[in-house]
Write a protein that holds these residues in place. Structure first.
Motif, PDB file in Angstrom:
ATOM      1  N   ARG A   7       0.889  -1.031   0.062  1.00  0.00           N
ATOM      2  CA  ARG A   7      -0.075   0.003   0.127  1.00  0.00           C
ATOM      3  C   ARG A   7       0.876   1.390   0.044  1.00  0.00           C
ATOM      4  NH1 ARG A   7      -2.420   0.996   4.388  1.00  0.00           N
ATOM      5  NH2 ARG A   7      -4.421   2.180   3.538  1.00  0.00           N
ATOM      6  N   GLY A   8       0.526   2.124  -1.021  1.00  0.00           N
ATOM      7  CA  GLY A   8       1.341   3.390  -0.962  1.00  0.00           C
ATOM      8  C   GLY A   8       2.639   3.382  -1.640  1.00  0.00           C
ATOM      9  N   LEU A   9       2.752   2.225  -2.567  1.00  0.00           N
ATOM     10  CA  LEU A   9       4.100   1.779  -3.466  1.00  0.00           C
ATOM     11  C   LEU A   9       4.223   2.833  -4.610  1.00  0.00           C
ATOM     12  CD1 LEU A   9       6.321  -0.031  -4.412  1.00  0.00           C
ATOM     13  CD2 LEU A   9       4.684  -1.290  -5.768  1.00  0.00           C
ATOM     14  N   VAL A  10       5.198   3.445  -4.719  1.00  0.00           N
ATOM     15  CA  VAL A  10       5.688   4.619  -5.631  1.00  0.00           C
ATOM     16  C   VAL A  10       6.643   3.830  -6.439  1.00  0.00           C
ATOM     17  CG1 VAL A  10       6.660   6.690  -6.052  1.00  0.00           C
ATOM     18  CG2 VAL A  10       4.680   6.477  -4.560  1.00  0.00           C
ATOM     19  N   THR A  11       6.780   3.474  -7.689  1.00  0.00           N
ATOM     20  CA  THR A  11       7.662   3.042  -8.835  1.00  0.00           C
ATOM     21  C   THR A  11       8.410   4.197  -9.515  1.00  0.00           C
ATOM     22  OG1 THR A  11       6.130   2.730 -10.293  1.00  0.00           O
ATOM     23  CG2 THR A  11       6.588   0.867  -8.721  1.00  0.00           C
ATOM     24  N   GLU A  12       9.459   3.917 -10.543  1.00  0.00           N
ATOM     25  CA  GLU A  12       9.800   5.041 -11.467  1.00  0.00           C
ATOM     26  C   GLU A  12       9.011   5.337 -12.216  1.00  0.00           C
ATOM     27  OE1 GLU A  12      13.008   6.076 -11.688  1.00  0.00           O
ATOM     28  OE2 GLU A  12      13.759   4.603 -10.113  1.00  0.00           O
ATOM     29  N   GLY A  13       7.878   4.813 -12.922  1.00  0.00           N
ATOM     30  CA  GLY A  13       6.720   5.270 -13.596  1.00  0.00           C
ATOM     31  C   GLY A  13       5.833   6.176 -12.629  1.00  0.00           C
ATOM     32  N   SER A  14       5.142   5.402 -11.657  1.00  0.00           N
ATOM     33  CA  SER A  14       4.257   6.256 -11.074  1.00  0.00           C
ATOM     34  C   SER A  14       4.789   7.465 -10.363  1.00  0.00           C
ATOM     35  CB  SER A  14       3.548   5.339  -9.913  1.00  0.00           C
ATOM     36  OG  SER A  14       4.431   4.967  -9.030  1.00  0.00           O
ATOM     37  N   SER A  15       6.025   7.602  -9.943  1.00  0.00           N
ATOM     38  CA  SER A  15       6.430   8.790  -9.357  1.00  0.00           C
ATOM     39  C   SER A  15       6.364   9.968 -10.366  1.00  0.00           C
ATOM     40  CB  SER A  15       8.100   8.471  -8.931  1.00  0.00           C
ATOM     41  OG  SER A  15       8.924   8.292  -9.924  1.00  0.00           O
ATOM     42  N   LEU A  16       6.721   9.793 -11.610  1.00  0.00           N
ATOM     43  CA  LEU A  16       6.620  10.708 -12.616  1.00  0.00           C
ATOM     44  C   LEU A  16       5.321  11.517 -12.627  1.00  0.00           C
ATOM     45  CD1 LEU A  16       8.690   9.265 -15.414  1.00  0.00           C
ATOM     46  CD2 LEU A  16       9.524  11.194 -13.801  1.00  0.00           C
ATOM     47  N   LEU A  17       4.119  10.443 -12.489  1.00  0.00           N
ATOM     48  CA  LEU A  17       2.616  10.834 -12.691  1.00  0.00           C
ATOM     49  C   LEU A  17       2.324  11.514 -11.287  1.00  0.00           C
ATOM     50  CD1 LEU A  17       0.072  11.299 -14.138  1.00  0.00           C
ATOM     51  CD2 LEU A  17      -0.532   9.012 -13.421  1.00  0.00           C
ATOM     52  N   LEU A  18       2.765  11.030 -10.359  1.00  0.00           N
ATOM     53  CA  LEU A  18       2.746  11.641  -8.724  1.00  0.00           C
ATOM     54  C   LEU A  18       2.650  13.011  -8.899  1.00  0.00           C
ATOM     55  CD1 LEU A  18       1.419  11.375  -6.052  1.00  0.00           C
ATOM     56  CD2 LEU A  18       3.673  10.219  -5.483  1.00  0.00           C
ATOM     57  N   MET A  19       4.330  13.216  -9.366  1.00  0.00           N
ATOM     58  CA  MET A  19       4.734  14.684  -9.070  1.00  0.00           C
ATOM     59  C   MET A  19       4.108  15.711  -9.980  1.00  0.00           C
ATOM     60  SD  MET A  19       8.901  14.419  -8.249  1.00  0.00           S
ATOM     61  CE  MET A  19       9.231  13.125  -9.514  1.00  0.00           C
ATOM     62  N   ARG A  20       3.568  15.209 -11.213  1.00  0.00           N
ATOM     63  CA  ARG A  20       2.630  16.069 -12.181  1.00  0.00           C
ATOM     64  C   ARG A  20       1.506  16.451 -11.383  1.00  0.00           C
ATOM     65  NH1 ARG A  20       2.050  14.054 -18.310  1.00  0.00           N
ATOM     66  NH2 ARG A  20       4.301  14.238 -18.974  1.00  0.00           N
ATOM     67  N   LEU A  21       0.894  15.715 -10.689  1.00  0.00           N
ATOM     68  CA  LEU A  21      -0.529  15.823  -9.954  1.00  0.00           C
ATOM     69  C   LEU A  21       0.011  16.985  -8.807  1.00  0.00           C
ATOM     70  CD1 LEU A  21      -1.812  12.027 -10.162  1.00  0.00           C
ATOM     71  CD2 LEU A  21      -2.914  14.022 -11.155  1.00  0.00           C
ATOM     72  N   ILE A  22       0.865  16.802  -8.088  1.00  0.00           N
ATOM     73  CA  ILE A  22       1.580  17.434  -7.089  1.00  0.00           C
ATOM     74  C   ILE A  22       1.585  18.685  -7.405  1.00  0.00           C
ATOM     75  CG2 ILE A  22       3.323  17.765  -5.265  1.00  0.00           C
ATOM     76  CD1 ILE A  22       3.622  14.995  -4.783  1.00  0.00           C
ATOM     77  N   ALA A  23       2.174  18.845  -8.554  1.00  0.00           N
ATOM     78  CA  ALA A  23       2.617  20.225  -9.169  1.00  0.00           C
ATOM     79  C   ALA A  23       1.388  20.837  -9.652  1.00  0.00           C
ATOM     80  CB  ALA A  23       3.403  20.205 -10.420  1.00  0.00           C
ATOM     81  N   LEU A  24       0.301  20.197 -10.032  1.00  0.00           N
ATOM     82  CA  LEU A  24      -0.838  21.124 -10.330  1.00  0.00           C
ATOM     83  C   LEU A  24      -1.546  21.497  -9.063  1.00  0.00           C
ATOM     84  CD1 LEU A  24      -2.294  18.534 -13.131  1.00  0.00           C
ATOM     85  CD2 LEU A  24      -1.426  20.856 -13.623  1.00  0.00           C
ATOM     86  N   ARG A  25      -1.512  20.792  -8.212  1.00  0.00           N
ATOM     87  CA  ARG A  25      -2.108  21.258  -6.827  1.00  0.00           C
ATOM     88  C   ARG A  25      -1.209  22.475  -6.212  1.00  0.00           C
ATOM     89  NH1 ARG A  25      -4.944  16.158  -3.553  1.00  0.00           N
ATOM     90  NH2 ARG A  25      -6.424  15.492  -5.320  1.00  0.00           N
ATOM     91  N   ARG A  26       0.055  22.619  -6.546  1.00  0.00           N
ATOM     92  CA  ARG A  26       0.954  23.443  -6.127  1.00  0.00           C
ATOM     93  C   ARG A  26       1.086  23.403  -4.407  1.00  0.00           C
ATOM     94  NH1 ARG A  26       3.533  25.427 -10.395  1.00  0.00           N
ATOM     95  NH2 ARG A  26       3.921  27.670  -9.441  1.00  0.00           N
ATOM     96  N   LYS A  27       0.888  22.144  -4.019  1.00  0.00           N
ATOM     97  CA  LYS A  27       1.215  21.903  -2.679  1.00  0.00           C
ATOM     98  C   LYS A  27       1.624  20.617  -2.240  1.00  0.00           C
ATOM     99  CE  LYS A  27      -1.021  22.373   1.780  1.00  0.00           C
ATOM    100  NZ  LYS A  27      -2.292  22.848   2.459  1.00  0.00           N
ATOM    101  N   VAL A  28       2.621  20.332  -1.547  1.00  0.00           N
ATOM    102  CA  VAL A  28       2.648  19.134  -1.151  1.00  0.00           C
ATOM    103  C   VAL A  28       2.395  18.796   0.465  1.00  0.00           C
ATOM    104  CG1 VAL A  28       4.508  17.036  -0.699  1.00  0.00           C
ATOM    105  CG2 VAL A  28       4.999  19.010  -2.294  1.00  0.00           C
ATOM    106  N   PRO A  29       1.325  17.783   0.808  1.00  0.00           N
ATOM    107  CA  PRO A  29       0.872  17.769   2.149  1.00  0.00           C
ATOM    108  C   PRO A  29       1.916  17.281   2.947  1.00  0.00           C
ATOM    109  CG  PRO A  29      -0.739  16.667   0.506  1.00  0.00           C
ATOM    110  CD  PRO A  29       0.703  17.131  -0.242  1.00  0.00           C
ATOM    111  N   GLU A  30       1.645  17.294   4.192  1.00  0.00           N
ATOM    112  CA  GLU A  30       2.593  16.835   5.191  1.00  0.00           C
ATOM    113  C   GLU A  30       2.612  15.259   5.464  1.00  0.00           C
ATOM    114  OE1 GLU A  30       4.558  18.833   7.123  1.00  0.00           O
ATOM    115  OE2 GLU A  30       3.668  20.606   6.455  1.00  0.00           O
TER     116      GLU A  30
END
Length: 350
Positions: free
Chosen positions: A159-182
Protein backbone atom coordinates in the motif's frame (compact mmCIF):
# COMPACT_ATOMS: atom_id res chain seq x y z
CA UNK A 1 20.51 -20.57 -14.18
CA UNK A 2 21.09 -19.50 -17.79
CA UNK A 3 23.17 -22.04 -19.74
CA UNK A 4 25.53 -22.18 -16.80
CA UNK A 5 26.39 -18.48 -17.19
CA UNK A 6 23.86 -16.95 -14.87
CA UNK A 7 22.65 -17.19 -11.35
CA UNK A 8 18.95 -17.59 -10.59
CA UNK A 9 17.32 -16.71 -7.29
CA UNK A 10 13.76 -16.73 -6.06
CA UNK A 11 12.56 -15.42 -2.74
CA UNK A 12 9.02 -15.01 -1.57
CA UNK A 13 8.43 -12.38 1.06
CA UNK A 14 6.25 -12.60 4.13
CA UNK A 15 4.09 -9.71 5.29
CA UNK A 16 5.44 -9.80 8.84
CA UNK A 17 8.96 -9.08 7.63
CA UNK A 18 8.06 -5.67 6.22
CA UNK A 19 6.26 -3.94 9.06
CA UNK A 20 9.25 -1.61 9.40
CA UNK A 21 8.56 0.04 6.05
CA UNK A 22 5.02 1.27 5.56
CA UNK A 23 3.54 4.19 3.73
CA UNK A 24 1.90 6.82 5.90
CA UNK A 25 -1.88 6.95 6.04
CA UNK A 26 -1.70 10.48 4.62
CA UNK A 27 0.31 9.26 1.61
CA UNK A 28 -2.09 6.38 0.87
CA UNK A 29 -5.10 8.70 1.14
CA UNK A 30 -3.37 11.26 -1.10
CA UNK A 31 -2.90 8.70 -3.89
CA UNK A 32 -6.63 7.96 -3.82
CA UNK A 33 -7.71 11.61 -3.76
CA UNK A 34 -7.26 12.60 -7.39
CA UNK A 35 -10.32 13.46 -9.46
CA UNK A 36 -10.75 12.44 -13.13
CA UNK A 37 -10.35 16.08 -14.17
CA UNK A 38 -6.93 16.22 -12.50
CA UNK A 39 -5.81 13.05 -14.24
CA UNK A 40 -7.04 14.44 -17.56
CA UNK A 41 -4.83 17.51 -17.11
CA UNK A 42 -1.81 15.19 -16.81
CA UNK A 43 -2.36 13.65 -20.23
CA UNK A 44 0.33 15.25 -22.38
CA UNK A 45 3.84 14.53 -23.70
CA UNK A 46 6.91 16.51 -22.70
CA UNK A 47 10.57 16.62 -23.63
CA UNK A 48 13.62 17.92 -21.77
CA UNK A 49 17.31 18.00 -22.63
CA UNK A 50 20.14 16.82 -20.37
CA UNK A 51 22.71 19.55 -19.83
CA UNK A 52 26.10 19.50 -18.14
CA UNK A 53 27.08 22.24 -15.71
CA UNK A 54 28.91 23.84 -18.64
CA UNK A 55 25.79 23.84 -20.84
CA UNK A 56 26.75 20.90 -23.08
CA UNK A 57 23.84 18.82 -24.35
CA UNK A 58 24.31 15.25 -23.11
CA UNK A 59 20.97 13.62 -23.91
CA UNK A 60 17.20 13.95 -23.57
CA UNK A 61 14.23 12.86 -21.50
CA UNK A 62 10.77 12.21 -22.95
CA UNK A 63 7.67 11.47 -20.88
CA UNK A 64 4.10 10.88 -22.05
CA UNK A 65 0.85 9.99 -20.29
CA UNK A 66 -2.34 8.78 -21.94
CA UNK A 67 -5.53 6.94 -21.11
CA UNK A 68 -5.77 3.34 -22.29
CA UNK A 69 -7.04 -0.11 -21.34
CA UNK A 70 -5.17 -3.12 -20.04
CA UNK A 71 -7.04 -6.42 -20.14
CA UNK A 72 -10.25 -4.39 -20.65
CA UNK A 73 -9.54 -2.36 -17.49
CA UNK A 74 -9.38 1.44 -17.95
CA UNK A 75 -6.03 2.79 -16.79
CA UNK A 76 -3.28 5.29 -17.51
CA UNK A 77 -0.24 4.46 -19.60
CA UNK A 78 2.99 6.27 -18.76
CA UNK A 79 6.01 5.98 -21.01
CA UNK A 80 9.36 7.58 -20.20
CA UNK A 81 12.62 7.33 -22.09
CA UNK A 82 15.99 8.93 -21.46
CA UNK A 83 19.08 8.73 -23.64
CA UNK A 84 22.55 10.11 -23.15
CA UNK A 85 26.16 9.18 -22.50
CA UNK A 86 28.34 8.50 -19.46
CA UNK A 87 32.02 9.26 -20.13
CA UNK A 88 31.32 8.77 -23.83
CA UNK A 89 29.48 5.46 -23.36
CA UNK A 90 25.88 5.50 -24.72
CA UNK A 91 23.29 4.80 -22.04
CA UNK A 92 19.57 5.05 -21.52
CA UNK A 93 16.49 3.96 -19.61
CA UNK A 94 12.94 3.17 -20.64
CA UNK A 95 9.92 2.88 -18.34
CA UNK A 96 6.45 1.73 -19.37
CA UNK A 97 3.82 1.65 -16.62
CA UNK A 98 0.11 0.85 -16.51
CA UNK A 99 -1.49 2.63 -13.56
CA UNK A 100 -4.96 2.82 -12.03
CA UNK A 101 -6.66 6.12 -11.19
CA UNK A 102 -5.30 5.61 -7.64
CA UNK A 103 -1.76 5.32 -9.09
CA UNK A 104 -1.63 1.63 -8.22
CA UNK A 105 0.78 -0.24 -10.50
CA UNK A 106 -0.86 -2.92 -12.63
CA UNK A 107 2.26 -3.59 -14.66
CA UNK A 108 5.60 -1.86 -15.16
CA UNK A 109 8.62 -2.59 -17.32
CA UNK A 110 11.96 -0.94 -16.63
CA UNK A 111 14.97 -1.25 -18.95
CA UNK A 112 18.42 0.25 -18.52
CA UNK A 113 21.55 -0.11 -20.64
CA UNK A 114 25.16 1.11 -20.90
CA UNK A 115 27.18 0.36 -24.05
CA UNK A 116 30.81 0.00 -22.96
CA UNK A 117 33.79 -0.58 -25.23
CA UNK A 118 34.34 -4.23 -24.32
CA UNK A 119 30.88 -5.26 -23.18
CA UNK A 120 27.34 -4.08 -22.54
CA UNK A 121 25.50 -3.76 -19.25
CA UNK A 122 21.75 -4.28 -19.36
CA UNK A 123 19.21 -4.33 -16.57
CA UNK A 124 15.52 -5.17 -16.85
CA UNK A 125 12.88 -5.28 -14.15
CA UNK A 126 9.26 -6.23 -14.72
CA UNK A 127 6.52 -6.13 -12.11
CA UNK A 128 3.02 -7.49 -12.67
CA UNK A 129 0.00 -7.88 -10.41
CA UNK A 130 -1.09 -11.51 -10.28
CA UNK A 131 -4.05 -11.99 -8.02
CA UNK A 132 -3.12 -10.83 -4.53
CA UNK A 133 0.61 -10.77 -5.31
CA UNK A 134 2.99 -8.40 -7.05
CA UNK A 135 5.56 -10.47 -8.93
CA UNK A 136 8.85 -8.81 -9.86
CA UNK A 137 11.34 -10.36 -12.28
CA UNK A 138 14.77 -8.77 -12.44
CA UNK A 139 17.60 -9.57 -14.85
CA UNK A 140 21.10 -8.08 -15.02
CA UNK A 141 23.36 -8.89 -17.95
CA UNK A 142 27.04 -7.87 -17.84
CA UNK A 143 28.64 -9.10 -21.03
CA UNK A 144 27.86 -12.83 -21.07
CA UNK A 145 27.14 -13.07 -17.35
CA UNK A 146 23.45 -13.10 -16.46
CA UNK A 147 21.92 -12.79 -12.99
CA UNK A 148 18.19 -13.32 -12.48
CA UNK A 149 15.97 -12.87 -9.47
CA UNK A 150 12.24 -13.25 -8.85
CA UNK A 151 10.51 -11.62 -5.88
CA UNK A 152 6.87 -11.83 -4.87
CA UNK A 153 5.19 -9.45 -2.41
CA UNK A 154 1.63 -9.58 -1.09
CA UNK A 155 -0.29 -6.54 -2.29
CA UNK A 156 -1.26 -5.91 1.32
CA UNK A 157 2.31 -4.83 2.17
CA UNK A 158 2.62 -2.62 -0.92
CA UNK A 159 0.00 0.00 0.00
CA UNK A 160 1.44 3.35 -1.02
CA UNK A 161 3.98 1.86 -3.45
CA UNK A 162 5.65 4.38 -5.74
CA UNK A 163 7.70 3.19 -8.72
CA UNK A 164 9.87 4.84 -11.35
CA UNK A 165 6.81 5.26 -13.54
CA UNK A 166 4.17 6.22 -11.00
CA UNK A 167 6.48 8.78 -9.33
CA UNK A 168 6.55 10.83 -12.55
CA UNK A 169 2.76 10.99 -12.69
CA UNK A 170 2.49 11.60 -8.95
CA UNK A 171 4.74 14.65 -9.17
CA UNK A 172 2.72 16.04 -12.09
CA UNK A 173 -0.40 15.83 -9.92
CA UNK A 174 1.38 17.42 -6.96
CA UNK A 175 2.59 20.24 -9.22
CA UNK A 176 -0.95 20.93 -10.45
CA UNK A 177 -2.13 21.33 -6.84
CA UNK A 178 0.92 23.47 -6.07
CA UNK A 179 1.20 21.94 -2.61
CA UNK A 180 2.85 18.93 -1.01
CA UNK A 181 0.83 17.72 2.01
CA UNK A 182 2.56 16.84 5.26
CA UNK A 183 3.99 13.36 5.93
CA UNK A 184 4.19 12.22 2.31
CA UNK A 185 6.01 8.97 3.11
CA UNK A 186 5.57 6.25 0.49
CA UNK A 187 7.31 2.91 -0.08
CA UNK A 188 9.50 1.82 -2.96
CA UNK A 189 11.36 -1.27 -4.09
CA UNK A 190 15.05 -0.37 -4.16
CA UNK A 191 17.70 -1.75 -6.52
CA UNK A 192 17.95 -4.91 -4.41
CA UNK A 193 14.15 -5.31 -4.55
CA UNK A 194 13.88 -4.58 -0.82
CA UNK A 195 11.04 -2.42 0.49
CA UNK A 196 12.18 1.01 1.60
CA UNK A 197 10.85 4.53 2.07
CA UNK A 198 10.62 7.43 -0.36
CA UNK A 199 9.44 10.87 0.70
CA UNK A 200 8.15 13.95 -1.12
CA UNK A 201 8.51 17.48 0.24
CA UNK A 202 8.10 21.02 -0.97
CA UNK A 203 11.19 23.09 -1.82
CA UNK A 204 9.39 26.33 -2.56
CA UNK A 205 9.30 28.53 -5.63
CA UNK A 206 12.16 29.23 -8.02
CA UNK A 207 12.64 31.53 -10.98
CA UNK A 208 14.04 30.06 -14.18
CA UNK A 209 14.32 31.23 -17.75
CA UNK A 210 12.37 29.06 -20.18
CA UNK A 211 12.31 30.01 -23.84
CA UNK A 212 13.59 33.51 -23.13
CA UNK A 213 11.00 34.23 -20.42
CA UNK A 214 11.56 34.15 -16.67
CA UNK A 215 8.92 31.99 -14.97
CA UNK A 216 7.98 31.08 -11.41
CA UNK A 217 8.37 27.33 -10.87
CA UNK A 218 7.02 25.11 -8.11
CA UNK A 219 9.59 22.79 -6.54
CA UNK A 220 9.19 19.21 -5.32
CA UNK A 221 11.94 17.17 -3.68
CA UNK A 222 11.98 13.38 -3.68
CA UNK A 223 14.29 11.36 -1.44
CA UNK A 224 14.74 7.62 -2.04
CA UNK A 225 16.06 5.33 0.70
CA UNK A 226 18.30 2.32 0.18
CA UNK A 227 19.46 -0.59 2.34
CA UNK A 228 22.94 -0.74 0.81
CA UNK A 229 23.65 2.90 -0.10
CA UNK A 230 23.04 6.46 1.04
CA UNK A 231 19.66 8.03 0.23
CA UNK A 232 19.34 9.69 -3.19
CA UNK A 233 17.59 13.03 -3.64
CA UNK A 234 16.05 14.64 -6.73
CA UNK A 235 14.75 18.18 -7.02
CA UNK A 236 12.13 18.87 -9.69
CA UNK A 237 10.55 22.19 -10.69
CA UNK A 238 7.26 22.47 -12.57
CA UNK A 239 5.27 24.97 -14.61
CA UNK A 240 1.71 25.90 -13.60
CA UNK A 241 0.27 23.35 -16.06
CA UNK A 242 2.27 20.42 -14.63
CA UNK A 243 5.03 20.36 -17.24
CA UNK A 244 8.42 19.46 -15.81
CA UNK A 245 10.84 22.38 -16.28
CA UNK A 246 13.91 21.13 -14.38
CA UNK A 247 15.05 17.85 -12.84
CA UNK A 248 18.36 17.28 -11.07
CA UNK A 249 19.78 14.64 -8.74
CA UNK A 250 21.53 16.37 -5.85
CA UNK A 251 25.28 16.00 -6.35
CA UNK A 252 25.04 15.22 -10.07
CA UNK A 253 26.62 17.49 -12.72
CA UNK A 254 23.69 16.83 -15.08
CA UNK A 255 20.40 18.76 -15.16
CA UNK A 256 17.30 17.91 -17.19
CA UNK A 257 15.88 21.19 -18.45
CA UNK A 258 12.93 22.41 -20.49
CA UNK A 259 14.16 24.73 -23.24
CA UNK A 260 10.85 26.03 -24.58
CA UNK A 261 7.43 26.63 -23.08
CA UNK A 262 4.85 24.10 -24.32
CA UNK A 263 2.40 26.89 -25.21
CA UNK A 264 5.07 28.58 -27.35
CA UNK A 265 5.88 25.49 -29.39
CA UNK A 266 4.81 26.02 -33.01
CA UNK A 267 1.89 23.72 -33.63
CA UNK A 268 1.41 24.84 -37.23
CA UNK A 269 -1.72 26.39 -38.78
CA UNK A 270 -5.01 25.64 -37.08
CA UNK A 271 -6.87 22.81 -38.75
CA UNK A 272 -10.46 23.34 -39.81
CA UNK A 273 -12.58 20.26 -39.08
CA UNK A 274 -13.77 18.51 -42.22
CA UNK A 275 -17.30 17.14 -41.92
CA UNK A 276 -17.09 14.90 -44.95
CA UNK A 277 -20.43 13.19 -44.23
CA UNK A 278 -22.19 16.45 -45.12
CA UNK A 279 -20.34 16.88 -48.43
CA UNK A 280 -22.23 14.83 -51.05
CA UNK A 281 -19.28 14.56 -53.43
CA UNK A 282 -16.82 13.48 -50.71
CA UNK A 283 -19.38 11.10 -49.22
CA UNK A 284 -19.91 9.49 -52.63
CA UNK A 285 -16.15 9.12 -53.12
CA UNK A 286 -15.87 7.60 -49.66
CA UNK A 287 -18.55 4.98 -50.36
CA UNK A 288 -17.00 4.12 -53.70
CA UNK A 289 -13.53 3.77 -52.19
CA UNK A 290 -14.92 1.78 -49.25
CA UNK A 291 -16.63 -0.77 -51.53
CA UNK A 292 -13.49 -1.08 -53.67
CA UNK A 293 -11.27 -1.72 -50.63
CA UNK A 294 -13.70 -4.29 -49.21
CA UNK A 295 -13.67 -6.15 -52.53
CA UNK A 296 -9.85 -6.03 -52.71
CA UNK A 297 -9.48 -7.27 -49.13
CA UNK A 298 -11.99 -10.10 -49.64
CA UNK A 299 -10.25 -11.15 -52.84
CA UNK A 300 -6.86 -11.21 -51.14
CA UNK A 301 -8.19 -13.36 -48.28
CA UNK A 302 -9.70 -15.82 -50.76
CA UNK A 303 -6.37 -16.09 -52.58
CA UNK A 304 -4.50 -16.68 -49.29
CA UNK A 305 -6.54 -19.02 -47.06
CA UNK A 306 -3.45 -19.57 -44.91
CA UNK A 307 -4.04 -16.14 -43.34
CA UNK A 308 -7.21 -17.25 -41.57
CA UNK A 309 -5.58 -20.52 -40.50
CA UNK A 310 -2.50 -18.69 -39.13
CA UNK A 311 -4.54 -16.13 -37.20
CA UNK A 312 -6.89 -18.80 -35.90
CA UNK A 313 -3.98 -20.86 -34.53
CA UNK A 314 -2.42 -17.76 -32.97
CA UNK A 315 -5.67 -16.76 -31.26
CA UNK A 316 -6.19 -20.30 -30.00
CA UNK A 317 -2.68 -20.43 -28.48
CA UNK A 318 -3.13 -16.96 -27.03
CA UNK A 319 -6.36 -17.91 -25.26
CA UNK A 320 -4.91 -21.19 -23.98
CA UNK A 321 -1.59 -19.70 -22.73
CA UNK A 322 -3.08 -16.40 -21.45
CA UNK A 323 0.31 -14.56 -21.38
CA UNK A 324 0.69 -11.38 -19.33
CA UNK A 325 2.79 -9.73 -22.02
CA UNK A 326 0.82 -10.18 -25.25
CA UNK A 327 3.32 -8.26 -27.39
CA UNK A 328 6.23 -10.47 -26.31
CA UNK A 329 4.11 -13.58 -26.86
CA UNK A 330 3.20 -12.43 -30.39
CA UNK A 331 6.84 -11.63 -31.14
CA UNK A 332 8.01 -15.07 -30.03
CA UNK A 333 5.11 -16.79 -31.82
CA UNK A 334 5.78 -15.23 -35.22
CA UNK A 335 9.58 -15.15 -34.98
CA UNK A 336 10.02 -18.60 -36.63
CA UNK A 337 7.97 -17.39 -39.61
CA UNK A 338 10.29 -14.42 -39.98
CA UNK A 339 13.33 -16.73 -39.96
CA UNK A 340 11.82 -19.06 -42.56
CA UNK A 341 10.91 -16.08 -44.73
CA UNK A 342 14.50 -14.83 -44.59
CA UNK A 343 15.81 -18.28 -45.55
CA UNK A 344 13.38 -18.50 -48.48
CA UNK A 345 14.43 -15.07 -49.68
CA UNK A 346 18.13 -16.05 -49.59
CA UNK A 347 17.40 -19.27 -51.50
CA UNK A 348 15.47 -17.35 -54.15
CA UNK A 349 18.30 -14.83 -54.47
CA UNK A 350 20.81 -17.62 -54.87
Amino acid sequence: MDDGKGVGATRVTEESKHEEFKASDQAVAFMASFEPEELQRCVFPESLVALSDGGQVLGELRVSVEFTRRALQPCLLLHAQSRGAIDGAPCGTTVTAYLTADLEVLEEDYQEYVRLQNHNVEKTCRMVQRGSQMVIDKCIRVGEEVTKECVSYPMSVLRGLVTEGSSLLLMRLIALRRKVPENMVFIILDQCLHINHTTFSEVGMKQMEVGGEVLELFGVQRTVGSVVASPSTWQCYFLDDGHLASRKQVGSPVTMKLLQQPSKIDKGPEKVPLVWEEDMELHSQYLERKDKLKAEHASYLREHPEIRALLSEFMQDLIIMKPDNIFQFARDYFLPFSSSHSSDSKNCSA
